[in-house]
Structures are given as structure tokens and as C-alpha cells.
Design a protein around this motif. Structure first.
Motif, PDB file in Angstrom:
ATOM      1  N   VAL A 175      -3.921   5.009  -7.322  1.00 54.18           N
ATOM      2  CA  VAL A 175      -3.311   4.900  -6.005  1.00 54.18           C
ATOM      3  C   VAL A 175      -4.007   3.807  -5.201  1.00 54.18           C
ATOM      4  O   VAL A 175      -3.375   2.950  -4.579  1.00 54.18           O
ATOM      5  N   PHE A 176      -5.328   3.836  -5.266  1.00 58.34           N
ATOM      6  CA  PHE A 176      -6.111   2.823  -4.555  1.00 58.34           C
ATOM      7  C   PHE A 176      -5.720   1.418  -5.022  1.00 58.34           C
ATOM      8  O   PHE A 176      -5.445   0.521  -4.215  1.00 58.34           O
ATOM      9  N   LEU A 177      -5.662   1.282  -6.350  1.00 59.04           N
ATOM     10  CA  LEU A 177      -5.354  -0.018  -6.930  1.00 59.04           C
ATOM     11  C   LEU A 177      -3.955  -0.474  -6.526  1.00 59.04           C
ATOM     12  O   LEU A 177      -3.742  -1.632  -6.143  1.00 59.04           O
ATOM     13  N   LEU A 178      -3.010   0.448  -6.565  1.00 59.81           N
ATOM     14  CA  LEU A 178      -1.636   0.107  -6.203  1.00 59.81           C
ATOM     15  C   LEU A 178      -1.577  -0.333  -4.739  1.00 59.81           C
ATOM     16  O   LEU A 178      -0.916  -1.325  -4.405  1.00 59.81           O
ATOM     17  N   ASN A 179      -2.293   0.423  -3.871  1.00 61.91           N
ATOM     18  CA  ASN A 179      -2.306   0.043  -2.466  1.00 61.91           C
ATOM     19  C   ASN A 179      -2.872  -1.365  -2.281  1.00 61.91           C
ATOM     20  O   ASN A 179      -2.348  -2.155  -1.505  1.00 61.91           O
ATOM     21  N   GLN A 180      -3.915  -1.634  -3.022  1.00 62.24           N
ATOM     22  CA  GLN A 180      -4.503  -2.982  -2.959  1.00 62.24           C
ATOM     23  C   GLN A 180      -3.490  -4.041  -3.362  1.00 62.24           C
ATOM     24  O   GLN A 180      -3.335  -5.067  -2.708  1.00 62.24           O
ATOM     25  N   ASN A 181      -2.801  -3.745  -4.468  1.00 59.09           N
ATOM     26  CA  ASN A 181      -1.818  -4.708  -4.954  1.00 59.09           C
ATOM     27  C   ASN A 181      -0.705  -4.911  -3.945  1.00 59.09           C
ATOM     28  O   ASN A 181      -0.243  -6.021  -3.723  1.00 59.09           O
ATOM     29  N   ILE A 182      -0.301  -3.805  -3.309  1.00 65.01           N
ATOM     30  CA  ILE A 182       0.749  -3.908  -2.299  1.00 65.01           C
ATOM     31  C   ILE A 182       0.287  -4.809  -1.150  1.00 65.01           C
ATOM     32  O   ILE A 182       1.024  -5.689  -0.697  1.00 65.01           O
ATOM     33  N   LYS A 183      -0.950  -4.605  -0.734  1.00 56.83           N
ATOM     34  CA  LYS A 183      -1.498  -5.453   0.330  1.00 56.83           C
ATOM     35  C   LYS A 183      -1.508  -6.915  -0.097  1.00 56.83           C
ATOM     36  O   LYS A 183      -1.137  -7.808   0.659  1.00 56.83           O
ATOM     37  N   ASP A 184      -1.949  -7.134  -1.348  1.00 58.22           N
ATOM     38  CA  ASP A 184      -1.996  -8.508  -1.867  1.00 58.22           C
ATOM     39  C   ASP A 184      -0.622  -9.151  -1.817  1.00 58.22           C
ATOM     40  O   ASP A 184      -0.463 -10.294  -1.397  1.00 58.22           O
ATOM     41  N   VAL A 185       0.367  -8.368  -2.237  1.00 54.43           N
ATOM     42  CA  VAL A 185       1.728  -8.894  -2.260  1.00 54.43           C
ATOM     43  C   VAL A 185       2.168  -9.220  -0.833  1.00 54.43           C
ATOM     44  O   VAL A 185       2.767 -10.269  -0.567  1.00 54.43           O
ATOM     45  N   GLY A 186       1.824  -8.316   0.088  1.00 53.15           N
ATOM     46  CA  GLY A 186       2.157  -8.559   1.501  1.00 53.15           C
ATOM     47  C   GLY A 186       1.575  -9.869   1.998  1.00 53.15           C
ATOM     48  O   GLY A 186       2.276 -10.694   2.605  1.00 53.15           O
ATOM     49  N   ARG A 187       0.307 -10.055   1.683  1.00 53.75           N
ATOM     50  CA  ARG A 187      -0.352 -11.294   2.120  1.00 53.75           C
ATOM     51  C   ARG A 187       0.314 -12.522   1.509  1.00 53.75           C
ATOM     52  O   ARG A 187       0.499 -13.542   2.142  1.00 53.75           O
ATOM     53  N   ARG A 188       0.691 -12.345   0.247  1.00 54.90           N
ATOM     54  CA  ARG A 188       1.318 -13.453  -0.481  1.00 54.90           C
ATOM     55  C   ARG A 188       2.662 -13.810   0.166  1.00 54.90           C
ATOM     56  O   ARG A 188       2.980 -14.981   0.374  1.00 54.90           O
ATOM     57  N   ILE A 189       3.427 -12.766   0.538  1.00 55.08           N
ATOM     58  CA  ILE A 189       4.720 -12.994   1.178  1.00 55.08           C
ATOM     59  C   ILE A 189       4.538 -13.752   2.490  1.00 55.08           C
ATOM     60  O   ILE A 189       5.219 -14.742   2.768  1.00 55.08           O
TER      61      ILE A 189
END
Lengths: 167, 167
Positions: free
Chosen positions: A138-152
Motif C-alpha cells: 500500500v505504501f509503495l502504491l501510494n508513493q507511485n501514485i504521488k510520483d505519477v501525480g508529480r509527473r503529470i
DNA sequence: CCATCTATAGTTAGTTG
DNA sequence: CCAACTAACTATAGATG
């Protein structure tokens, strides 16, 4: 090494082992020669030769003897460092290595989790995960989601720049 | 070696030499370890360390001593081969090497001539050749002409095979 | 056994942090 | 000084003659 990746273990096949021995002995001596030339060091090597009564001695019998006799004079120096010093130096080194080891563990863990994550995403099977793995995931997924957000955000700024974001 | 091609000469720059020494010593010891593992040989190396009082000794002080003491037992063996034998073996080797050397000379000569031939063909300037070169060149050209003839024949047989030439 | 070849693995000089 | 990185280099396993 090469054509196939090197497996660092005794070569059972006699022919292959002998071929390897010859090539590598030659290579080793070449490397030693280079080291001597480039850095001007005194050195010697003795390599037992299973295919001959005499070992390979480099750079020559005589010079090897000279290096060896100089080497034999040293043991006193080695012991002149008192033990306390040696111990503290050792402990320092151990601490340093342990630090690196921990870092490696963490990296490995991260990679393992990433792998699990992808496997789950591909198979859709999340039910077999332990609680701990689930939480990490869950932690990792949340991190990835944040990363994607930043990328967008970054891409939007690049594609549709506003005055605030671009110089 | 690398980034720039290796120039096999003493590295004057102190920093570079030290860096090289460390990397290469490490590499050398790794190679030696590999040789031992792969071929199960006994070996040792002593590398003078200009940046430390103690030399690099591999695989360990103790094992090096063991290898050295075995090595010291050998000089008798070395001398037990009588000199005649040694001499004849040497001469044999020299003869062999000389054979290879002659072959190399001939190859070089051939290449040199081929080069001259092409230069002449390109520039059209044949007048500066020595008599010997001219004669060799004529020989070479005749050979080439024959080669071309054979090639033509071969191609004709391939393109328009007759019953005699193709199974 | 030895030499030669080739593709790939491994090594390392110079650079950067 | 050390570690990490990368672009060139070199070494060598396996195949062939």
C-alpha cells in the motif's frame, strides 16, 4: 567468462580447465606486467602449474626471490602496530560495511516489493499476501501514485506553460 | 585502458598512478582468485605497495609462505634436466618462432605490394617503382588476373550450370 | 596440442558527487 | 579519500581449422 557468463567454480572438464588455465595464467601475467610498468611497483607471483613440474614464476625466478626476501623482512613491522589500534580500525571498518549492508537490504526489499506489486497488477491476485507485505505494498502504491501525480504536473507545465512556471 | 586507449608506460601523474594502482591491484587479485577457483591451483602473489609499508600479499601471508617454501624446493628439479636437453628444446622453439616470423614477413610483403598495386591503379603512376617491386607487382597482378578468371568460371557454372558441373 | 576467430563478459580511465 | 558511473577498452569461452 564470456560467450557464456562466468560461473566461478571448479571446471570439471579436463580440456576446458587446462585451456582456461593457460589463457588465464597468460592474462594474469600480462596484467601483472602492466601494473609494474604503469605504477613502477615491485611484485612477483608464483602459480602452481598442474601440467608441468615447475610453477609459473613471474617476473623471473631471480626477481621473485628478491621480492620474497624483501617481504620476509617485514613481519616485525606488521606487529609494531599495537593491537588496540588494529581493533579500533577494524571496528570502524565493520561499522561502515554494516551500514552498506543495511542499505542493500533496504534496496533489495524495495525491489522485492516492486516485483510483487507488478505481479499482483498483472495477475490481479492480491489475496495471498501477508499483512506486512500488504501494508508495504500500500505504501509503495501510494508513493507511485504521488510520483505519477508529480509527473503529470510536470508534463502539464511543459506542454501548457503558464508565466509562473516557465522563465 | 579505456576512455583513452591504454598507453603502457609509467603514469607520471601521482593521483592517476595511485588510482590506477588501487584499481589494478584489486583487479589482479580478483583474477588470481578466479584462476584458483576455476583451476584449483596453488598460487601466491606479492605486490609492493608504494602507499603503504606493507606489500599486498595474496592469498594470505601464511598461504603465500607455504607456496614460497614449496617453490624453494624446486631448483634441484630445474637443474635435473641436463643442459643438452634444455638447449635442444630451446633451439626447437627458436626454429618454430623463426618459421612464424618468416611467414609474417611474407604476409607483410604481400600486403605492402597489394597496397602499392592499388595506389598505382588509382594514381596511374608506375614510373617510380624499383625493378624488384615492378617484378613482384607483375607477379601479383597476374595472380589477381588468374583469381578473377577462376571467379568468372565459378559464377558461370553457378548461373548457367551444365550437367558436368552440378550434381 | 596449438593458433585463430568472434561474441560477450569483464575491466578500468576519467569524471562526478 | 572513496564510491558510482560510463564509455571505451581488453580478456576469454567456445568453436573451428
Amino acid at each position: 567468462m564470456t560467450k557464456t557468463k562466468l560461473i566461478l567454480a571448479y571446471i570439471a572438464n579436463d580440456r576446458a580447465r587446462k585451456a582456461s588455465f593457460k589463457k588465464r595464467t597468460k592474462g594474469l601475467i600480462k596484467k601483472a606486467d602492466e601494473l609494474c610498468t604503469l605504477c613502477d611497483v615491485k611484485a612477483c607471483a608464483i602459480i602452481g602449474n598442474p601440467y608441468d613440474n615447475e610453477p609459473e614464476v613471474w617476473p623471473s625466478n631471480l626477481r621473485a626471490q628478491q621480492v620474497i626476501s624483501e617481504f620476509k623482512k617485514l613481519p616485525e613491522h606488521v606487529q609494531s602496530r599495537n593491537k588496540e589500534d588494529n581493533q579500533s580500525i577494524c571496528q570502524e571498518r565493520i561499522a561502515k560495511k554494516e551500514g552498506k549492508l543495511r542499505k542493500q537490504y533496504m534496496d533489495n526489499n524495495q525491489k522485492e516489493l516492486t516485483k510483487i506489486m507488478y505481479m499482483c497488477l498483472v495477475s490481479g491476485a492480491f489475496q495471498n499476501l501477508s499483512l506486512a507485505s500488504s501494508e508495504s505494498l500500500v505504501f509503495l502504491l501510494n508513493q507511485n501514485i504521488k510520483d505519477v501525480g508529480r509527473r503529470i504536473e510536470l508534463l502539464q507545465n511543459t506542454l501548457f506553460p503558464s508565466q509562473d512556471n516557465v522563465e
